[in-house]
Structure formats: structure tokens, C-alpha cells
Design an enzyme around this catalytic site. Structure first.
Site, PDB file in Angstrom:
ATOM      1  CE  LYS A 194      -1.120  -0.058   4.962  1.00 28.98           C
ATOM      2  NZ  LYS A 194       0.026  -0.941   5.286  1.00 28.98           N
ATOM      3  NE  ARG A 248      -0.763  -0.071  10.851  1.00 31.09           N
ATOM      4  CZ  ARG A 248       0.208   0.425  10.071  1.00 31.09           C
ATOM      5  NH1 ARG A 248       0.298   1.709   9.838  1.00 31.09           N
ATOM      6  NH2 ARG A 248       1.075  -0.384   9.511  1.00 31.09           N
ATOM      7  NE  ARG A 259       8.318  -3.529   3.959  1.00 35.24           N
ATOM      8  CZ  ARG A 259       7.183  -2.916   4.232  1.00 35.24           C
ATOM      9  NH1 ARG A 259       6.343  -2.572   3.273  1.00 35.24           N
ATOM     10  NH2 ARG A 259       6.870  -2.660   5.471  1.00 35.24           N
ATOM     11  NE  ARG A 303      10.247  -0.560   8.315  1.00 34.80           N
ATOM     12  CZ  ARG A 303       9.129  -0.209   7.699  1.00 34.80           C
ATOM     13  NH1 ARG A 303       9.154   0.631   6.687  1.00 34.80           N
ATOM     14  NH2 ARG A 303       7.963  -0.670   8.087  1.00 34.80           N
ATOM     15  NE  ARG A 347       4.574  -4.204  10.963  1.00 31.89           N
ATOM     16  CZ  ARG A 347       5.167  -3.724   9.867  1.00 31.89           C
ATOM     17  NH1 ARG A 347       6.275  -4.265   9.426  1.00 31.89           N
ATOM     18  NH2 ARG A 347       4.662  -2.702   9.232  1.00 31.89           N
TER      19      ARG A 347
HETATM   20  P1  AMP Z   1       4.076   1.227   8.447  1.00 32.71           P
HETATM   21  O1  AMP Z   1       5.296   1.826   7.891  1.00 32.71           O
HETATM   22  O2  AMP Z   1       2.794   1.907   7.987  1.00 32.71           O
HETATM   23  O3  AMP Z   1       3.990  -0.270   8.252  1.00 32.71           O
HETATM   24  O4  AMP Z   1       4.112   1.467  10.029  1.00 32.71           O
HETATM   25  C1  AMP Z   1       5.148   0.956  10.850  1.00 32.71           C
HETATM   26  C2  AMP Z   1       4.709   0.909  12.289  1.00 32.71           C
HETATM   27  O5  AMP Z   1       4.359   2.228  12.738  1.00 32.71           O
HETATM   28  C3  AMP Z   1       3.453   0.084  12.570  1.00 32.71           C
HETATM   29  O6  AMP Z   1       3.744  -1.294  12.726  1.00 32.71           O
HETATM   30  C4  AMP Z   1       2.979   0.700  13.881  1.00 32.71           C
HETATM   31  O7  AMP Z   1       3.776   0.288  14.981  1.00 32.71           O
HETATM   32  C5  AMP Z   1       3.271   2.179  13.659  1.00 32.71           C
HETATM   33  N1  AMP Z   1       2.110   2.869  13.046  1.00 32.71           N
HETATM   34  C6  AMP Z   1       2.026   3.422  11.801  1.00 32.71           C
HETATM   35  N2  AMP Z   1       0.811   3.955  11.589  1.00 32.71           N
HETATM   36  C7  AMP Z   1       0.092   3.740  12.717  1.00 32.71           C
HETATM   37  C8  AMP Z   1      -1.238   4.031  13.121  1.00 32.71           C
HETATM   38  N3  AMP Z   1      -2.110   4.652  12.308  1.00 32.71           N
HETATM   39  N4  AMP Z   1      -1.620   3.664  14.366  1.00 32.71           N
HETATM   40  C9  AMP Z   1      -0.762   3.039  15.201  1.00 32.71           C
HETATM   41  N5  AMP Z   1       0.484   2.709  14.884  1.00 32.71           N
HETATM   42  C10 AMP Z   1       0.931   3.049  13.646  1.00 32.71           C
END
Ligand code: AMP
Length: 214
Positions: free
Chosen positions: A13, A88, A127, A160, A171
Site C-alpha cells: 500500500k 489502523r 523488503r 527494518r 504485525r
Molecule cells: P508502516 O510503515 O505503515 O507499516 O508502520 C510501521 C509501524 O508504525 C506500525 O507497525 C505501527 O507500529 C506504527 N504505526 C504506523 N501507523 C500507525 C497508526 N495509524 N496507528 C498506530 N500505529 C501506527
């Protein structure tokens, strides 16, 4: 055009959100990127967010919601935006709906990039993310021009912490429990559009453009 992206971690996404932002000239707002930038800069928010992110958990809504609500009211969002990684949780979605209502606005599309769990774990292990600018690659599906080096800024690419297999499983569990209910939420709101995210990124993007219009 106000768009949110839904989909499991690793569904692609973020990549699609960037392409949407480029094509439709709207900002790409990624909460994950905002948290990572805060971690890199050693801010208080970054320190708090990191403890959750490293465990594959969501950062609490109290630290997340206002950040996004403030961001979407910035001048560059006047013509819309694409939110990537937010909302989320149902409370985040409700807070966003309410804040937008207060501004006399509403979301236009919730795009779900649909990929089964089996494919996700496989994808995430390949990734790679840039330590400096955060750009993401995949060793097979979106390889950088030079292995291990970011095309955009030349810095090193790493796996990461939150993309490591044990964290990915965690996750995915969090996704099913807390984020998947948003599919129903936005279906009821009449704005959900699903695309098959198992195809290559150009094909997925083509389906998205068919939804959003040229
Ligand atoms: P992403 O890069 O979008 O996969 O986000 C990495 C991490 O950031 C996630 O696994 C969460 O720990 C945190 N995170 C990102 N967006 C949110 C959100 N809207 N609510 C809570 N945690 C978030």
C-alpha cells in the site's frame, strides 16, 4: 481527492500510495514515515513510538490521531491527500470521520490492497528500507539499481526491525484484529474499493487508476 489506503503490512500500500500521490499531485502522508522520522531525530514522540513499533504493536491512538488530524489541515492538503497507514483502528477511523465532518469534508475512497497472509511473510523478508530517506525496495519485486544502496539518496538499505519474520507474524495478528474491521467500516460508508494486490505493482496501480479516474 481524499484517499486512505488499507491492507496488511507488506501488501504494497505504501508503494501504491506514493504512485497515487505523484499522479494526482496530492501529498502522501504515511504515519509510519512520520514515526520513523521522529525516531531518527530523537524526538519524544519518536522515543515513545519506537517501543511499540519494535514489538510489532500499534502506537497508541493518543499519539497518532491528533498528529494526522493536524497534518490533513495543512495548506498542501487543500486538494486532497493519500493517507497510508492511517487509520489502523476503528477509534482512529471514527476520529478521522468526526474531524472531517467538523471541517465539512469527507473521504472519497478507501482502497484496500488485498494480499493473503501466505504472500505477506514471503514479501516482507525481501523488503529493504533506506536508513536515510526511508524509501523501500524489495530484493525481487522492486530491486534497487545497485544491491544494498538506495536509488534516491545513495544510503545503505537494511531489513527494518519490524520487517523481521517474528515481528511480521505479530504485525499480521495485529492487522487482523485491529485493522481489518475497517474494511467493514468503509464498506458501510460506501467508499471501499478492493484491488488484488498479488499482481505486480504496475498492474495493481492500473486497477487503482481505473477506480480513481485518469
Ligand atoms: P508502516 O510503515 O505503515 O507499516 O508502520 C510501521 C509501524 O508504525 C506500525 O507497525 C505501527 O507500529 C506504527 N504505526 C504506523 N501507523 C500507525 C497508526 N495509524 N496507528 C498506530 N500505529 C501506527
Amino acid at each position: 481527492m481524499k484517499i486512505i489506503m488499507l491492507g496488511a503490512p507488506g501488501a504494497g500500500k505504501g508503494t501504491q500510495a506514493k504512485k497515487i500521490a505523484e499522479k494526482y499531485h496530492i501529498p502522501h502522508i504515511s504515519t509510519g514515515d512520520i514515526f520513523r522520522a521522529n525516531i531518527k531525530n530523537g524526538t519524544e514522540l519518536g522515543k515513545q513510538a519506537k517501543t511499540y513499533m519494535d514489538q510489532g504493536l500499534l502506537v497508541p491512538d493518543e499519539l497518532t490521531v491528533n498528529l494526522v488530524i493536524d497534518r490533513v489541515q495543512k495548506e498542501d492538503c487543500a486538494n486532497g491527500y493519500v493517507l497510508d497507514g492511517f487509520p489502523r483502528t476503528i477509534p482512529q477511523a471514527e476520529a478521522l470521520t468526526k474531524a472531517l465532518e467538523g471541517l465539512g469534508e469527507k473521504l472519497d475512497y478507501a482502497i484496500d490492497v488485498d494480499v493473503p497472509d501466505e504472500n505477506i511473510v514471503n514479501r516482507m523478508s525481501g523488503r529493504r528500507a533506506c536508513v536515510s530517506c526511508g524509501a523501500t525496495y524489495h530484493v525481487v519485486y522492486a530491486a534497487p539499481k545497485v544491491e544494498g544502496i538506495c536509488d534516491t539518496c545513495g544510503a545503505e538499505l537494511i531489513l527494518r526491525d519490524d520487517d523481521k519474520p517474528e515481528t511480521v507474524q505479530k504485525r499480521l495478528g495485529v492487522y487482523h484484529e485491529q485493522t481489518q474491521p475497517l474494511i467493514d467500516y468503509y464498506t458501510k460508508a460506501g467508499i471501499l474499493k478492493s484491488v488484488d494486490g498479488t499482481r505486480n505493482l504496475e498492474e495493481v496501480f492500473k486497477s487503482i487508476v481505473e477506480i480513481l479516474g485518469e
